[in-house]
Design a protein around this motif. Sequence first.
Motif, PDB file in Angstrom:
ATOM      1  N   GLU A 188       0.846  -1.205   0.000  1.00  0.00           N
ATOM      2  CA  GLU A 188       0.000   0.000   0.000  1.00  0.00           C
ATOM      3  C   GLU A 188       0.879   1.252   0.000  1.00  0.00           C
ATOM      4  O   GLU A 188       0.604   2.231  -0.694  1.00  0.00           O
ATOM      5  N   MET A 189       1.943   1.205   0.776  1.00  0.00           N
ATOM      6  CA  MET A 189       2.886   2.328   0.830  1.00  0.00           C
ATOM      7  C   MET A 189       3.488   2.572  -0.555  1.00  0.00           C
ATOM      8  O   MET A 189       3.644   3.716  -0.985  1.00  0.00           O
ATOM      9  N   ARG A 190       3.813   1.495  -1.226  1.00  0.00           N
ATOM     10  CA  ARG A 190       4.382   1.622  -2.564  1.00  0.00           C
ATOM     11  C   ARG A 190       3.383   2.253  -3.535  1.00  0.00           C
ATOM     12  O   ARG A 190       3.751   3.072  -4.372  1.00  0.00           O
ATOM     13  N   GLU A 243       1.107   4.425  -2.746  1.00  0.00           N
ATOM     14  CA  GLU A 243       1.079   5.863  -2.454  1.00  0.00           C
ATOM     15  C   GLU A 243       2.298   6.575  -3.046  1.00  0.00           C
ATOM     16  O   GLU A 243       2.178   7.654  -3.614  1.00  0.00           O
ATOM     17  N   LEU A 244       3.451   5.959  -2.907  1.00  0.00           N
ATOM     18  CA  LEU A 244       4.671   6.585  -3.445  1.00  0.00           C
ATOM     19  C   LEU A 244       4.639   6.620  -4.970  1.00  0.00           C
ATOM     20  O   LEU A 244       5.078   7.598  -5.584  1.00  0.00           O
ATOM     21  N   ASP A 245       4.115   5.575  -5.579  1.00  0.00           N
ATOM     22  CA  ASP A 245       4.026   5.549  -7.040  1.00  0.00           C
ATOM     23  C   ASP A 245       3.071   6.634  -7.549  1.00  0.00           C
ATOM     24  O   ASP A 245       3.330   7.287  -8.571  1.00  0.00           O
ATOM     25  N   LEU A 278       2.335   9.415  -6.031  1.00  0.00           N
ATOM     26  CA  LEU A 278       3.013  10.700  -5.816  1.00  0.00           C
ATOM     27  C   LEU A 278       4.046  10.943  -6.913  1.00  0.00           C
ATOM     28  O   LEU A 278       4.146  12.036  -7.489  1.00  0.00           O
ATOM     29  N   ARG A 279       4.813   9.903  -7.209  1.00  0.00           N
ATOM     30  CA  ARG A 279       5.833  10.004  -8.250  1.00  0.00           C
ATOM     31  C   ARG A 279       5.211  10.376  -9.590  1.00  0.00           C
ATOM     32  O   ARG A 279       5.730  11.220 -10.321  1.00  0.00           O
ATOM     33  N   ALA A 328       2.433  11.976 -10.144  1.00  0.00           N
ATOM     34  CA  ALA A 328       1.980  13.376 -10.121  1.00  0.00           C
ATOM     35  C   ALA A 328       3.154  14.332 -10.301  1.00  0.00           C
ATOM     36  O   ALA A 328       3.047  15.353 -10.986  1.00  0.00           O
ATOM     37  N   MET A 329       4.291  13.995  -9.699  1.00  0.00           N
ATOM     38  CA  MET A 329       5.466  14.846  -9.858  1.00  0.00           C
ATOM     39  C   MET A 329       5.974  14.800 -11.289  1.00  0.00           C
ATOM     40  O   MET A 329       6.317  15.825 -11.880  1.00  0.00           O
ATOM     41  N   SER A 340       3.163  10.410   2.443  1.00  0.00           N
ATOM     42  CA  SER A 340       2.638   9.169   1.853  1.00  0.00           C
ATOM     43  C   SER A 340       2.258   8.162   2.932  1.00  0.00           C
ATOM     44  O   SER A 340       1.279   7.424   2.777  1.00  0.00           O
ATOM     45  N   LEU A 371       7.816  20.176  -7.111  1.00  0.00           N
ATOM     46  CA  LEU A 371       7.949  20.400  -8.552  1.00  0.00           C
ATOM     47  C   LEU A 371       9.289  21.043  -8.905  1.00  0.00           C
ATOM     48  O   LEU A 371       9.920  20.660  -9.881  1.00  0.00           O
ATOM     49  N   LEU A 387      12.861  12.601  -7.938  1.00  0.00           N
ATOM     50  CA  LEU A 387      12.428  11.368  -8.605  1.00  0.00           C
ATOM     51  C   LEU A 387      13.504  10.299  -8.429  1.00  0.00           C
ATOM     52  O   LEU A 387      13.203   9.126  -8.183  1.00  0.00           O
ATOM     53  N   LEU A 402      13.252   9.061  -4.864  1.00  0.00           N
ATOM     54  CA  LEU A 402      12.103   8.166  -4.699  1.00  0.00           C
ATOM     55  C   LEU A 402      12.411   6.787  -5.286  1.00  0.00           C
ATOM     56  O   LEU A 402      12.015   5.759  -4.728  1.00  0.00           O
TER      57      LEU A 402
END
Lengths: 282, 282
Positions: free
Chosen positions: A244-246, A248-250, A252-253, A255-256, B194, B232, B239, B242
């Motif tokens: 689940e944590m992964r 969320e990080l994915d 976020l990544r 979106a960035m 996250s 951003l 990136l 991450l």
Amino acid sequence: VNVAVVGLGLMGGSLARDLSARGHRVTGADADADTVAAALREGVLHASLGMPGALDAGAVAGADVVILAVPVDRARALLHELAPALARARLVTDVGSTKADIVAAAQQAGVAERFVGSHPLAGHQSSGWAASRRDLFSGATVYLCAAAEVSPAAMNAAQDLWAEVGAVTQSMDAAEHDRQLAWTSHLPQLLATSLGLALRREGWRPAELGSGGRDMTRLAGSDPAMWTGIALQNREELLRALDEMRRELDALRAAMESGDSHELHSRFTAAREWVGNNGAEA
Amino acid sequence: VNVAVVGLGLMGGSLARDLSARGHRVTGADADADTVAAALREGVLHASLGMPGALDAGAVAGADVVILAVPVDRARALLHELAPALARARLVTDVGSTKADIVAAAQQAGVAERFVGSHPLAGHQSSGWAASRRDLFSGATVYLCAAAEVSPAAMNAAQDLWAEVGAVTQSMDAAEHDRQLAWTSHLPQLLATSLGLALRREGWRPAELGSGGRDMTRLAGSDPAMWTGIALQNREELLRALDEMRRELDALRAAMESGDSHELHSRFTAAREWVGNNGAEA
């Protein structure tokens, strides 16, 4: 009351200090001979029980309360080893951060009637006898988990034990306990450790961290043996939490990478709403 | 000295309080009219500069020192907007957590000679005027980043400004600054956010966290607008950070899945060695 404490680290050592100061007859064992010597010298222990793996079973058999305060994977083995010496004890308990495994071990060892697993929320990244202290449990929550066959007398004894050192007990199903802790304690620990490893690999030093970075890596200093046992005993739920944590990080990544400032703002806002005063206070 | 502070949040508000208390003539602006009113009422501000986006350019032009204390993406736009009014200032600075972008913006706006970017390591998850206070910067490190064409006078003025509020300055290349902060500050923030989102999704409440879990989610309370800009502006290095974090988590997951207690113990031990006293102290 005769209390036997096996393992004199942060938890076991602190319990021994509190109980000894309240007039109980405390005996104890630790894998580190210097720790036992120090505990005897400081008057915390009345007598030594030897070392885990070579305990004085006769002495353990004389205890009214037996406390296993070793890493969770060793607690299981210890319970089997000691089972024949536990016939007289009115309470056998532990202090581990996982509970389903040790409750099942108590059933297999035939001591489930007198076993009440304890998990005091008084952990800290410091460990060992040197970190133990009086009043560690004052005001702390202690989760109690037992099998269905536990006796009311054992449950009462566990509540009395923790009340005596100032803690507040809360009964909980062992599986539910482990599920909750996987998310609220064990996942945060794995993140702190992994962040520390990533920073180490890149060559950064702790002194280069700001206060936020220090908050996020403090737990990386926790006891390796203790956490190896927890990570394996609570593996199933923890793997789910890591997945689940992964996710969320994915997210976020992504979106960035796409420069989606609206999505980023939404994520930071949702996390801030969730944490509420926990974030603002400290 | 006439000081203009645009943005009266944690950083700008605290600077305005310190500089005003030391007898400087401080003027200021904030997007929140109540904040400006409070700062005037409390005697922190000598006069209002209006609001960002509608600043009194004539008043800004009278300042010796101009401080941009708004989220990093807005600071860039503000620098372009204000450039014509900055001819008289001997120092233009900011307080953002990313530096390469704002230094480049100063060059594009033709004010690089008088621009010294500042990053005070005094951040906190609390934000806004209500969180600002005297002595926030006392003892804090402040990174200073400027373009090659910066004048010695501007650099001296920046050092004097921060020394006056008790901070210790350290000059640094802007790109190197951003690379360091991506790992030591920005990555920890993204993890806290996250983790908060993962816990929220699973239905856990902050009250269910132990002290370790609280440490690991405290930063989730940070200002969304500020962090959207940082995520951003420092995207490229973040990136990469991450991805490295993901590799650590994947390796940990694999060790758990295969029940490799030796590998797990090694990982917990390596992280503890790295964090050293940072972990044990707090």
